[in-house]
Design a protein around this motif. Structure first.
Motif: not given
Length: 258
Positions: A231-258
């Motif tokens: 897992v490279r990038v995750t986004i927590d939107t409170n109800q959903w957790g999005l997971v991305f596997f993009r190898k070119e990305q720096v490993k980061q976790d985000f918490v974002i309001r939608v």
């Protein structure tokens, strides 16, 4: 309920909007997809499909293979009540459609069809082929009738327990651009399905987990998923957790309001 309130307050304290996002990929996703205010024509299909279910007073017998319901005491439940309490909201359905379109999803998998509102949000993008799995026979019959009624020919519904369906996916070496996990909100089941479906992901795939703050166990599962080596990038939107596997990305976790 108290746990969910505490989790939400914690989410608000730690969340952000598009300002200060240092990942170009995530910034583009948030500004052009999450916060897209355009009135897409596909919203009408999603809205009509959902409203149709909210008007349905028929009762159906539920076979529950997941964590159970916090709302219903009986397994004989009115369709409109299921749509109201368990179905995806219109706001979230619109976001799911935008994600499908923005990420150019061609092949999608959904664990947990329920009444098919989220399925419709994904399949409203007609370029997307969706395979959706539902364990309950009566729910599956109703959802299939709804898909036919609304001309959603790009949806294939399989009435099966998740274990068997995932086994067949593994045997066929199927690949998916999107996997939406919305059927069993328990820690061990969520982690097991995640591990079993990892071979179905590719570099640009996204996994979306519903109700990541539903219980302490689901939060523990989410934390473990975030730390997975693939897992490279995750986004927590409170109800959903999005997971991305993009190898070119720096490993980061985000918490974002939608």
């Amino acid at each position: 309920m108290l746990f969910e309130i505490k989790s939400y307050l914690n989410f608000l304290l730690n969340s952000q909007n598009q300002h200060g996002l240092h990942s170009p990929f995530v910034y583009k996703l948030v500004t052009e997809c999450f916060y897209d205010k355009k009135d897409h024509s596909e919203y009408e299909l999603i809205r009509n499909y959902r409203n149709d279910l909210l008007r349905n007073r028929n009762k159906i017998q539920i076979t529950d293979y997941g964590a159970g319901s916090r709302v219903f005491k009986s397994n004989l439940r009115p369709v409109f009540s299921i749509a109201k309490s368990s179905g995806i909201t219109l706001h979230r359905a619109k976001l799911l459609f935008r994600l499908t379109k923005f990420l150019n999803i061609r092949n999608a998998l959904e664990l947990g069809t329920s009444l098919g509102i989220a399925s419709t949000a994904i399949a409203a993008n007609r370029n997307t082929k969706l395979t959706t799995i539902e364990g309950c026979p009566e729910i599956a019959k109703l959802a299939n009738r709804q898909f036919e009624k609304y001309g959603l020919k790009n949806i294939r519904l399989i009435n099966s327990e998740f274990e068997q369906a995932i086994k067949e996916i593994q045997e066929n070496s199927s690949k998916y651009d999107l996997v939406f996990f919305d059927g069993n909100h328990q820690k061990q089941a969520t982690l097991k399905y995640f591990e079993h479906l990892l071979p179905s992901a590719h570099n640009d795939s996204v996994f979306i987990f519903d109700d990541i703050h539903w219980s302490p166990g689901m939060e523990e599962a989410w934390e473990k998923i975030k730390k997975h080596e693939l897992v490279r990038v995750t986004i927590d939107t409170n109800q959903w957790g999005l997971v991305f596997f993009r190898k070119e990305q720096v490993k980061q976790d985000f918490v974002i309001r939608v």
